[in-house]
Design an enzyme around this catalytic site. Structure first.
Site, PDB file in Angstrom:
ATOM      1  N   HIS A   1      14.872  55.888  17.437  1.00  0.00           N
ATOM      2  CA  HIS A   1      14.644  57.184  18.093  1.00  0.00           C
ATOM      3  C   HIS A   1      15.495  58.285  17.496  1.00  0.00           C
ATOM      4  CE1 HIS A   1      13.127  54.813  21.801  1.00  0.00           C
ATOM      5  NE2 HIS A   1      12.258  54.861  20.826  1.00  0.00           N
TER       6      HIS A   1
ATOM      7  N   CYS B   1      19.071  79.615   7.305  1.00  0.00           N
ATOM      8  CA  CYS B   1      17.789  80.236   6.892  1.00  0.00           C
ATOM      9  C   CYS B   1      17.146  80.983   8.051  1.00  0.00           C
ATOM     10  CB  CYS B   1      16.830  79.150   6.380  1.00  0.00           C
ATOM     11  SG  CYS B   1      15.956  78.261   7.692  1.00  0.00           S
TER      12      CYS B   1
ATOM     13  N   ARG C   1      16.773  54.747  33.080  1.00  0.00           N
ATOM     14  CA  ARG C   1      15.928  54.251  34.179  1.00  0.00           C
ATOM     15  C   ARG C   1      16.653  53.328  35.153  1.00  0.00           C
ATOM     16  NH1 ARG C   1      13.527  54.592  29.462  1.00  0.00           N
ATOM     17  NH2 ARG C   1      11.772  56.052  29.268  1.00  0.00           N
TER      18      ARG C   1
HETATM   19  P1  NAD Z   1       5.029  56.866  23.574  1.00  0.00           P
HETATM   20  O1  NAD Z   1       5.132  55.670  24.428  1.00  0.00           O
HETATM   21  O2  NAD Z   1       3.966  57.870  23.852  1.00  0.00           O
HETATM   22  O3  NAD Z   1       4.909  56.378  22.042  1.00  0.00           O
HETATM   23  C1  NAD Z   1       5.945  56.614  21.191  1.00  0.00           C
HETATM   24  C2  NAD Z   1       5.469  57.455  20.005  1.00  0.00           C
HETATM   25  O4  NAD Z   1       5.410  56.581  18.912  1.00  0.00           O
HETATM   26  C3  NAD Z   1       4.102  58.116  20.215  1.00  0.00           C
HETATM   27  O5  NAD Z   1       4.229  59.498  20.028  1.00  0.00           O
HETATM   28  C4  NAD Z   1       3.202  57.440  19.149  1.00  0.00           C
HETATM   29  O6  NAD Z   1       2.623  58.424  18.288  1.00  0.00           O
HETATM   30  C5  NAD Z   1       4.150  56.661  18.275  1.00  0.00           C
HETATM   31  N1  NAD Z   1       3.692  55.286  18.093  1.00  0.00           N
HETATM   32  C6  NAD Z   1       3.124  54.479  18.993  1.00  0.00           C
HETATM   33  N2  NAD Z   1       2.858  53.276  18.438  1.00  0.00           N
HETATM   34  C7  NAD Z   1       3.292  53.359  17.157  1.00  0.00           C
HETATM   35  C8  NAD Z   1       3.331  52.441  16.071  1.00  0.00           C
HETATM   36  N3  NAD Z   1       2.837  51.193  16.202  1.00  0.00           N
HETATM   37  N4  NAD Z   1       3.856  52.838  14.890  1.00  0.00           N
HETATM   38  C9  NAD Z   1       4.351  54.092  14.757  1.00  0.00           C
HETATM   39  N5  NAD Z   1       4.359  55.020  15.754  1.00  0.00           N
HETATM   40  C10 NAD Z   1       3.832  54.627  16.932  1.00  0.00           C
HETATM   41  O7  NAD Z   1       6.440  57.552  23.663  1.00  0.00           O
HETATM   42  P2  NAD Z   1       6.641  59.061  24.031  1.00  0.00           P
HETATM   43  O8  NAD Z   1       6.670  59.170  25.507  1.00  0.00           O
HETATM   44  O9  NAD Z   1       5.713  59.918  23.229  1.00  0.00           O
HETATM   45  O10 NAD Z   1       8.113  59.271  23.463  1.00  0.00           O
HETATM   46  C11 NAD Z   1       8.197  59.228  22.052  1.00  0.00           C
HETATM   47  C12 NAD Z   1       9.467  58.529  21.720  1.00  0.00           C
HETATM   48  O11 NAD Z   1      10.551  59.437  21.950  1.00  0.00           O
HETATM   49  C13 NAD Z   1       9.718  57.318  22.614  1.00  0.00           C
HETATM   50  O12 NAD Z   1      10.049  56.219  21.786  1.00  0.00           O
HETATM   51  C14 NAD Z   1      10.906  57.741  23.436  1.00  0.00           C
HETATM   52  O13 NAD Z   1      11.752  56.647  23.670  1.00  0.00           O
HETATM   53  C15 NAD Z   1      11.594  58.718  22.525  1.00  0.00           C
HETATM   54  N6  NAD Z   1      12.450  59.612  23.286  1.00  0.00           N
HETATM   55  C16 NAD Z   1      13.700  59.838  22.848  1.00  0.00           C
HETATM   56  C17 NAD Z   1      14.505  60.658  23.565  1.00  0.00           C
HETATM   57  C18 NAD Z   1      15.892  60.884  23.117  1.00  0.00           C
HETATM   58  O14 NAD Z   1      16.568  61.735  23.634  1.00  0.00           O
HETATM   59  N7  NAD Z   1      16.313  60.044  22.166  1.00  0.00           N
HETATM   60  C19 NAD Z   1      14.064  61.303  24.709  1.00  0.00           C
HETATM   61  C20 NAD Z   1      12.772  61.060  25.102  1.00  0.00           C
HETATM   62  C21 NAD Z   1      11.964  60.212  24.385  1.00  0.00           C
HETATM   63  N1  APR Z   2      24.738  45.750  31.164  1.00  0.00           N
HETATM   64  C1  APR Z   2      23.462  45.262  31.210  1.00  0.00           C
HETATM   65  N2  APR Z   2      22.365  46.026  31.442  1.00  0.00           N
HETATM   66  C2  APR Z   2      22.583  47.335  31.676  1.00  0.00           C
HETATM   67  C3  APR Z   2      23.870  47.930  31.669  1.00  0.00           C
HETATM   68  C4  APR Z   2      24.983  47.056  31.397  1.00  0.00           C
HETATM   69  N3  APR Z   2      26.243  47.507  31.355  1.00  0.00           N
HETATM   70  N4  APR Z   2      23.744  49.241  31.963  1.00  0.00           N
HETATM   71  C5  APR Z   2      22.429  49.477  32.142  1.00  0.00           C
HETATM   72  N5  APR Z   2      21.731  48.336  31.965  1.00  0.00           N
HETATM   73  C6  APR Z   2      20.269  48.168  32.002  1.00  0.00           C
HETATM   74  C7  APR Z   2      19.571  48.894  33.132  1.00  0.00           C
HETATM   75  O1  APR Z   2      19.377  48.025  34.219  1.00  0.00           O
HETATM   76  C8  APR Z   2      18.238  49.317  32.482  1.00  0.00           C
HETATM   77  O2  APR Z   2      17.198  48.417  32.828  1.00  0.00           O
HETATM   78  O3  APR Z   2      19.816  48.771  30.800  1.00  0.00           O
HETATM   79  C9  APR Z   2      18.482  49.233  30.974  1.00  0.00           C
HETATM   80  C10 APR Z   2      18.350  50.588  30.291  1.00  0.00           C
HETATM   81  O4  APR Z   2      16.977  50.927  30.324  1.00  0.00           O
HETATM   82  P1  APR Z   2      16.565  52.453  30.068  1.00  0.00           P
HETATM   83  O5  APR Z   2      17.456  53.336  30.846  1.00  0.00           O
HETATM   84  O6  APR Z   2      15.081  52.535  30.279  1.00  0.00           O
HETATM   85  O7  APR Z   2      16.914  52.699  28.544  1.00  0.00           O
HETATM   86  P2  APR Z   2      16.033  52.276  27.280  1.00  0.00           P
HETATM   87  O8  APR Z   2      15.312  50.994  27.526  1.00  0.00           O
HETATM   88  O9  APR Z   2      16.932  52.363  26.108  1.00  0.00           O
HETATM   89  O10 APR Z   2      14.947  53.480  27.188  1.00  0.00           O
HETATM   90  C11 APR Z   2      14.090  53.508  26.041  1.00  0.00           C
HETATM   91  O11 APR Z   2      13.372  55.756  26.577  1.00  0.00           O
HETATM   92  O12 APR Z   2      13.858  57.884  27.312  1.00  0.00           O
HETATM   93  C12 APR Z   2      13.660  57.115  26.211  1.00  0.00           C
HETATM   94  O13 APR Z   2      14.523  57.566  24.100  1.00  0.00           O
HETATM   95  C13 APR Z   2      14.868  57.088  25.352  1.00  0.00           C
HETATM   96  O14 APR Z   2      15.580  55.333  23.881  1.00  0.00           O
HETATM   97  C14 APR Z   2      15.224  55.615  25.226  1.00  0.00           C
HETATM   98  C15 APR Z   2      13.932  54.930  25.582  1.00  0.00           C
END
Ligand code: NAD
Ligand code: APR
Length: 236
Positions: A114, A143, A30
């Site tokens: 995650h 499988c 973001r």
């Molecule tokens: P979300 O904001 O809808 O909620 C996260 C998920 O966690 C929901 O599906 C909900 O069922 C569960 N949840 C909420 N509160 C909880 C609690 N107190 N205890 C246990 N489970 C709870 O998020 P989302 O938009 O559905 O995304 C699901 C998760 O997948 C997010 O945390 C997002 O960061 C992660 N994500 C990971 C990737 C990746 O590539 N790693 C990509 C996209 C999203």
């Molecule tokens: N130093 C300090 N801050 C930084 C740096 C840096 N070098 N690089 C990026 N940032 C900050 C950005 O300004 C941004 O606000 O880190 C933040 C990253 O925020 P996100 O991109 O939203 O990442 P995150 O908070 O981990 O997202 C949460 O969303 O899409 C899902 O699963 C995905 O785990 C991720 C979750």
């Protein structure tokens, strides 16, 4: 001030987001300029919907992310955190990241909220394999089932044991340090508030403002995490 709190605290938790890995070369999600979700549709690519109904783009997206991951390394910030854990300065890392860089740098018992992009698992039998299979164009389990990345997709719940352990850490912490997260995704973003409510000092080190800045005892914006950690390390 932070170095003083680190020395005084009895249970410090470091909570990291994608901003922890941008200095390793992995884009975050973001950031105003380079965030992945600024140009890509996360529901079309990284969700349970995409896995079921948009499989070609889903595979291409995760091939791109796994390839990027394999070409990047942990940076000095990951190494400093691993060193601080060894020296008993910090006690637990909770990460939203799926890159495994904390573990590669030597951190142990890392809580991955995650999941991980280091492995893929069979939708049918749950067998896991090294994620390199995606780069090698191998998407099928022995499988016959489809192999998906072991990450939490949008629309999925987080792994119960990870959430449970992270909640416990938030209740126990007397110092909670956020590094590189926009704190915009639940339930991960509830953890700093739980820690604060349980009496912890809250520190947020993030390039840009977050919705939880008003809760913080110390905020560091506009600075790179790697530089901030190196500066503090000199006083520890
Ligand atoms: P979300 O904001 O809808 O909620 C996260 C998920 O966690 C929901 O599906 C909900 O069922 C569960 N949840 C909420 N509160 C909880 C609690 N107190 N205890 C246990 N489970 C709870 O998020 P989302 O938009 O559905 O995304 C699901 C998760 O997948 C997010 O945390 C997002 O960061 C992660 N994500 C990971 C990737 C990746 O590539 N790693 C990509 C996209 C999203
Ligand atoms: N130093 C300090 N801050 C930084 C740096 C840096 N070098 N690089 C990026 N940032 C900050 C950005 O300004 C941004 O606000 O880190 C933040 C990253 O925020 P996100 O991109 O939203 O990442 P995150 O908070 O981990 O997202 C949460 O969303 O899409 C899902 O699963 C995905 O785990 C991720 C979750």
């Amino acid at each position: 001030m932070l170095e003083k709190w680190l020395k005084e605290s009895s249970y410090t938790v470091v909570f990291t987001g994608a901003g922890m890995s941008t200095e390793s070369g992995l884009p975050d999600f973001r950031s105003a300029k380079s965030g992945l979700w600024r140009t890509k549709n996360l529901q079309q690519l990284a969700s349970t919907y995409a896995l079921q109904h948009n499989r070609e783009e889903f595979i291409a997206f995760y091939q791109y992310r796994i390839r990027a991951l394999l070409e990047c390394q942990p940076h000095i910030g990951h190494t400093i955190l691993a060193n601080w854990q060894t020296r008993g300065i910090i006690h637990q890392i909770v990460t939203q990241n799926v890159d495994g860089f904390h573990q590669q740098a030597g951190s142990t018992n890392v809580i991955e909220l995650h999941g991980t992009l280091r492995t893929v698992r069979c939708l049918r039998c749950k067998q896991t394999y090294d994620a390199k299979r995606y780069v090698e164009e191998q998407f099928e389990c022995t499988c016959g089932g489809f192999l998906r990345p072991s990450v939490v997709l949008f629309g999925e719940s987080l792994p119960y044991d990870a959430i449970e352990q992270a909640w416990k850490a938030a209740e126990r912490a007397d110092l909670w340090i956020v590094l590189g997260s926009s704190l915009q995704v639940s339930p991960a973003n509830e953890l700093p508030v739980i820690a604060k409510r349980n009496g912890a000092k809250l520190v947020i080190v993030n390039m840009e403002p977050t919705p939880f800045d008003d809760w913080a005892d110390l905020i560091v914006h506009g600075r790179k995490i790697g530089e901030v950690l190196q500066e503090i390390d000199e006083f520890l």
